[in-house]
Design a protein around this motif. Sequence first.
Motif, PDB file in Angstrom:
ATOM      1  N   LEU A 131      23.468  31.102 -20.536  1.00 36.65           N
ATOM      2  CA  LEU A 131      22.840  31.979 -19.555  1.00 36.65           C
ATOM      3  C   LEU A 131      21.841  32.897 -20.250  1.00 36.65           C
ATOM      4  CD1 LEU A 131      22.783  33.015 -16.624  1.00 36.65           C
ATOM      5  CD2 LEU A 131      24.574  34.620 -17.280  1.00 36.65           C
ATOM      6  N   PHE A 132      20.626  32.999 -19.692  1.00 34.00           N
ATOM      7  CA  PHE A 132      19.577  33.833 -20.261  1.00 34.00           C
ATOM      8  C   PHE A 132      19.106  34.874 -19.257  1.00 34.00           C
ATOM      9  CE2 PHE A 132      19.389  30.267 -23.051  1.00 34.00           C
ATOM     10  CZ  PHE A 132      18.924  30.775 -24.254  1.00 34.00           C
ATOM     11  N   ALA A 133      18.812  36.051 -19.761  1.00 33.61           N
ATOM     12  CA  ALA A 133      18.161  37.109 -18.990  1.00 33.61           C
ATOM     13  C   ALA A 133      16.896  37.482 -19.750  1.00 33.61           C
ATOM     14  CB  ALA A 133      19.057  38.322 -18.856  1.00 33.61           C
ATOM     15  N   GLN A 181       7.239  32.176 -17.886  1.00 29.63           N
ATOM     16  CA  GLN A 181       7.213  31.159 -18.936  1.00 29.63           C
ATOM     17  C   GLN A 181       8.547  31.084 -19.680  1.00 29.63           C
ATOM     18  OE1 GLN A 181       4.835  28.864 -19.529  1.00 29.63           O
ATOM     19  NE2 GLN A 181       3.914  29.660 -17.671  1.00 29.63           N
ATOM     20  N   LEU A 182       9.165  32.228 -19.940  1.00 29.25           N
ATOM     21  CA  LEU A 182      10.467  32.228 -20.612  1.00 29.25           C
ATOM     22  C   LEU A 182      11.531  31.545 -19.754  1.00 29.25           C
ATOM     23  CD1 LEU A 182      10.531  35.796 -22.190  1.00 29.25           C
ATOM     24  CD2 LEU A 182      10.412  33.613 -23.388  1.00 29.25           C
ATOM     25  N   ARG A 183      11.482  31.774 -18.445  1.00 29.40           N
ATOM     26  CA  ARG A 183      12.426  31.101 -17.547  1.00 29.40           C
ATOM     27  C   ARG A 183      12.197  29.595 -17.547  1.00 29.40           C
ATOM     28  NH1 ARG A 183      11.752  35.517 -12.976  1.00 29.40           N
ATOM     29  NH2 ARG A 183      13.371  36.948 -13.676  1.00 29.40           N
ATOM     30  N   TYR A 213      17.797  23.038 -20.439  1.00 30.85           N
ATOM     31  CA  TYR A 213      19.044  22.911 -19.679  1.00 30.85           C
ATOM     32  C   TYR A 213      19.904  24.163 -19.749  1.00 30.85           C
ATOM     33  CZ  TYR A 213      17.532  18.100 -19.649  1.00 30.85           C
ATOM     34  OH  TYR A 213      16.785  16.966 -19.482  1.00 30.85           O
ATOM     35  N   ALA A 214      19.250  25.319 -19.808  1.00 30.66           N
ATOM     36  CA  ALA A 214      19.957  26.596 -19.772  1.00 30.66           C
ATOM     37  C   ALA A 214      19.834  27.182 -18.368  1.00 30.66           C
ATOM     38  CB  ALA A 214      19.352  27.560 -20.791  1.00 30.66           C
ATOM     39  N   TRP A 255      16.902  22.031 -28.569  1.00 36.13           N
ATOM     40  CA  TRP A 255      17.125  22.379 -27.171  1.00 36.13           C
ATOM     41  C   TRP A 255      18.604  22.382 -26.818  1.00 36.13           C
ATOM     42  CZ3 TRP A 255      19.785  18.990 -24.223  1.00 36.13           C
ATOM     43  CH2 TRP A 255      19.858  17.674 -24.683  1.00 36.13           C
ATOM     44  N   HIS A 256      19.397  21.526 -27.457  1.00 37.36           N
ATOM     45  CA  HIS A 256      20.817  21.425 -27.123  1.00 37.36           C
ATOM     46  C   HIS A 256      21.593  22.703 -27.465  1.00 37.36           C
ATOM     47  CE1 HIS A 256      20.308  20.293 -31.239  1.00 37.36           C
ATOM     48  NE2 HIS A 256      21.590  20.093 -31.453  1.00 37.36           N
ATOM     49  N   GLU A 257      21.037  23.535 -28.350  1.00 31.73           N
ATOM     50  CA  GLU A 257      21.668  24.821 -28.667  1.00 31.73           C
ATOM     51  C   GLU A 257      21.627  25.777 -27.472  1.00 31.73           C
ATOM     52  OE1 GLU A 257      23.228  25.620 -31.494  1.00 31.73           O
ATOM     53  OE2 GLU A 257      22.792  23.667 -32.371  1.00 31.73           O
ATOM     54  N   PHE A 258      20.640  25.582 -26.573  1.00 33.55           N
ATOM     55  CA  PHE A 258      20.480  26.457 -25.421  1.00 33.55           C
ATOM     56  C   PHE A 258      21.152  25.900 -24.169  1.00 33.55           C
ATOM     57  CE2 PHE A 258      16.664  27.130 -28.076  1.00 33.55           C
ATOM     58  CZ  PHE A 258      16.880  28.451 -28.405  1.00 33.55           C
ATOM     59  N   GLY A 259      21.466  24.621 -24.174  1.00 35.52           N
ATOM     60  CA  GLY A 259      22.023  23.951 -22.999  1.00 35.52           C
ATOM     61  C   GLY A 259      23.293  24.618 -22.488  1.00 35.52           C
ATOM     62  N   GLY A 260      23.307  24.917 -21.189  1.00 37.17           N
ATOM     63  CA  GLY A 260      24.479  25.497 -20.554  1.00 37.17           C
ATOM     64  C   GLY A 260      24.654  26.988 -20.761  1.00 37.17           C
TER      65      GLY A 260
END
Length: 72
Positions: free
Chosen positions: A16-18, A33-35, A42-43, A9-14
Amino acid sequence: MKNFLDHFWHEFGGKLFATIVASHEKGLTVTDQLRTIARQCYAWTLPYGLSFAEDEDVKAGRIVSEPTAAAA
C-alpha cells in the motif's frame, strides 16, 4: 528509473502506498504519476495524497496552514 522498476517491480507488488509531494505548484501531476507507477508495479495506492507548497503551507520549517497541519 524504468530499468529499476523493470527488475524490482515485484518488491512493490501488493503493498500500500500513500503519496506525499512537496512542490511549488502543489505537485498534482507528480501525485498522479506516482500513483500510476505504483499501480504498474501491482501495488495499491490510496485515493488521497498529501501535497504542500513552500511559503503557503510551510514557513521557516513550521506548518502554517490549518488543512496541512490537520492532515499531518
